[in-house]
Design a protein around this motif. Structure first.
Motif, PDB file in Angstrom:
ATOM      1  N   GLY A 164      -7.412  -6.506   1.933  1.00 13.42           N
ATOM      2  CA  GLY A 164      -8.523  -5.981   2.802  1.00 13.42           C
ATOM      3  C   GLY A 164      -8.452  -4.723   3.837  1.00 13.42           C
ATOM      4  N   LYS A 165      -7.412  -5.277   4.163  1.00 15.59           N
ATOM      5  CA  LYS A 165      -6.881  -3.850   4.884  1.00 15.59           C
ATOM      6  C   LYS A 165      -6.914  -2.772   5.046  1.00 15.59           C
ATOM      7  N   ALA A 166      -6.285  -1.889   3.373  1.00 18.39           N
ATOM      8  CA  ALA A 166      -6.704  -1.287   2.379  1.00 18.39           C
ATOM      9  C   ALA A 166      -7.590  -0.733   2.317  1.00 18.39           C
ATOM     10  N   ARG A 170      -9.937   2.802   3.407  1.00 22.13           N
ATOM     11  CA  ARG A 170     -10.631   3.390   2.254  1.00 22.13           C
ATOM     12  C   ARG A 170     -11.551   4.000   2.290  1.00 22.13           C
ATOM     13  N   ASP A 171     -12.495   2.659   3.510  1.00 23.76           N
ATOM     14  CA  ASP A 171     -13.783   2.976   3.587  1.00 23.76           C
ATOM     15  C   ASP A 171     -13.796   4.119   4.564  1.00 23.76           C
ATOM     16  N   SER A 172     -13.037   3.530   5.548  1.00 22.89           N
ATOM     17  CA  SER A 172     -12.930   4.073   7.039  1.00 22.89           C
ATOM     18  C   SER A 172     -13.224   5.820   6.030  1.00 22.89           C
ATOM     19  N   LEU A 173     -12.275   6.719   5.312  1.00 27.92           N
ATOM     20  CA  LEU A 173     -11.596   7.373   4.763  1.00 27.92           C
ATOM     21  C   LEU A 173     -12.497   7.595   4.114  1.00 27.92           C
ATOM     22  N   ARG A 174     -13.781   6.980   3.447  1.00 23.46           N
ATOM     23  CA  ARG A 174     -14.337   7.421   2.145  1.00 23.46           C
ATOM     24  C   ARG A 174     -15.900   7.514   3.266  1.00 23.46           C
ATOM     25  N   ALA A 175     -16.147   7.394   4.550  1.00 20.61           N
ATOM     26  CA  ALA A 175     -16.887   7.729   5.335  1.00 20.61           C
ATOM     27  C   ALA A 175     -16.402   9.169   5.778  1.00 20.61           C
ATOM     28  N   ILE A 216       0.553   9.725  16.920  1.00 27.15           N
ATOM     29  CA  ILE A 216      -0.275   9.205  15.933  1.00 27.15           C
ATOM     30  C   ILE A 216       0.757   8.871  14.362  1.00 27.15           C
ATOM     31  N   GLU A 217       1.139   7.436  13.928  1.00 28.63           N
ATOM     32  CA  GLU A 217       1.615   7.169  12.245  1.00 28.63           C
ATOM     33  C   GLU A 217       0.970   7.647  11.485  1.00 28.63           C
ATOM     34  N   ARG A 218       1.993   8.638  10.858  1.00 27.86           N
ATOM     35  CA  ARG A 218       1.714   8.434   9.359  1.00 27.86           C
ATOM     36  C   ARG A 218       0.365   8.036   8.848  1.00 27.86           C
ATOM     37  N   HIS A 219      -0.923   8.084   8.300  1.00 23.97           N
ATOM     38  CA  HIS A 219      -1.765   6.921   7.298  1.00 23.97           C
ATOM     39  C   HIS A 219      -0.723   6.630   6.402  1.00 23.97           C
ATOM     40  N   PRO A 220      -0.478   5.099   6.639  1.00 25.99           N
ATOM     41  CA  PRO A 220       0.372   3.760   4.924  1.00 25.99           C
ATOM     42  C   PRO A 220      -0.202   4.291   3.562  1.00 25.99           C
ATOM     43  N   SER A 221      -1.041   4.803   3.286  1.00 25.59           N
ATOM     44  CA  SER A 221      -1.860   4.487   2.185  1.00 25.59           C
ATOM     45  C   SER A 221      -1.509   5.546   1.632  1.00 25.59           C
TER      46      SER A 221
END
Length: 261
Positions: A164-166, A170-175, A216-221
């Motif tokens: 769910g978090k991933a 993903r949706d946030s990045l897509r937006a 800022i931490e690296r995006h985990p995906s």
């Protein structure tokens, strides 16, 4: 108003101390309801002293004989009408057996046969071959499987939560990419100032995703910038300017733009 202790008939306790003449015990053992025993025994014929034969209940005679035989061999305690067990000889017609002794004898000699007038529902559905040790072993195995099931369910819950978090990321990045795409499509050929603005936005987003900024931490995906390009190319296949080849050119250009100030 009657109190609960005034209404308790103590049927279970009464049954525990019940005694039966041999033909009655045999009839109940055959499954004849208690209220019909006298009627059915009235239809039976004596083939021996206190051994009855019924025209429609074939088990009555052999069970009468089995009870008498157990009494004769000292396996099943016997009493007269007073219910007091005795070692003296008792005439077959006067022989009585207690419910408790009859239950013990049947359980030992006929373990697969558990008549309802002696054994409750749980006892009738418990296999006689299951010993206490076997039961404890089965229970331990059952408890272990229950524990494994709980652990598996917890892992499934954690996996679903991570999924769910991933999907949210993903949706946030897509937006974000959709928003950027919409801005870029507003003008077919952006001016130099607008071009630099877009490149700076791309560079800033890359720094955030790559964790290149303090705190800022690296995006985990995305393990690498190449992985980010691959995912954008996959998720936005067909969108103008979002092919892997174009992104591979634009990302370095964006970095140079923001470094130039």
């Amino acid at each position: 108003m009657n109190r609960s202790w005034q209404e308790d008939s103590c049927d279970n306790v009464r049954a525990y101390f019940s005694i039966y003449p041999v033909p009655v015990a045999a009839a109940l053992w055959c499954g004849i309801p208690a209220g019909e025993v006298d009627e059915q025994l009235g239809m039976a014929t004596a083939v021996y002293r206190a051994v009855l034969q019924h025209p429609y209940i074939p088990c009555l005679e052999p069970r009468c004989r089995a009870i008498h035989d157990a009494i004769d061999n000292g396996i099943l305690p016997v009493s007269r009408e007073n219910g007091r067990a005795t070692d003296d000889h008792v005439a077959p017609e006067r022989r009585h057996v207690s419910r408790k002794d009859l239950k013990t004898w049947i359980a030992n000699e006929f373990p697969a046969d558990k008549p309802a007038f002696l054994f409750d529902e749980i006892e009738r559905h418990t296999h006689s071959s299951i010993t206490p040790d076997a039961y404890r072993a089965l229970k331990a195995a059952h408890d272990a499987k229950e524990q494994k099931l709980l652990q598996a369910n917890e892992r499934i819950r954690e996996t679903e939560e991570a999924k769910g978090k991933a999907e949210t990321e993903r949706d946030s990045l897509r937006a974000m990419v959709d928003s950027l795409t919409n801005k870029l499509s507003a003008a077919d050929v952006p001016g130099a100032r607008a071009e630099k603005t877009y490149l700076n936005i791309i560079a800033a987003l890359l720094d955030c995703i790559n964790g290149s900024l303090p705190g800022i931490e690296r995006h985990p995906s995305f393990a690498s910038e190449a992985k980010l390009i691959e995912e954008i190319d996959r998720l936005f296949d067909g969108y103008a300017g979002l092919s892997a080849s174009n992104l591979s050119r634009k990302f370095p250009e964006a970095k140079r733009s923001i470094q130039a100030g």
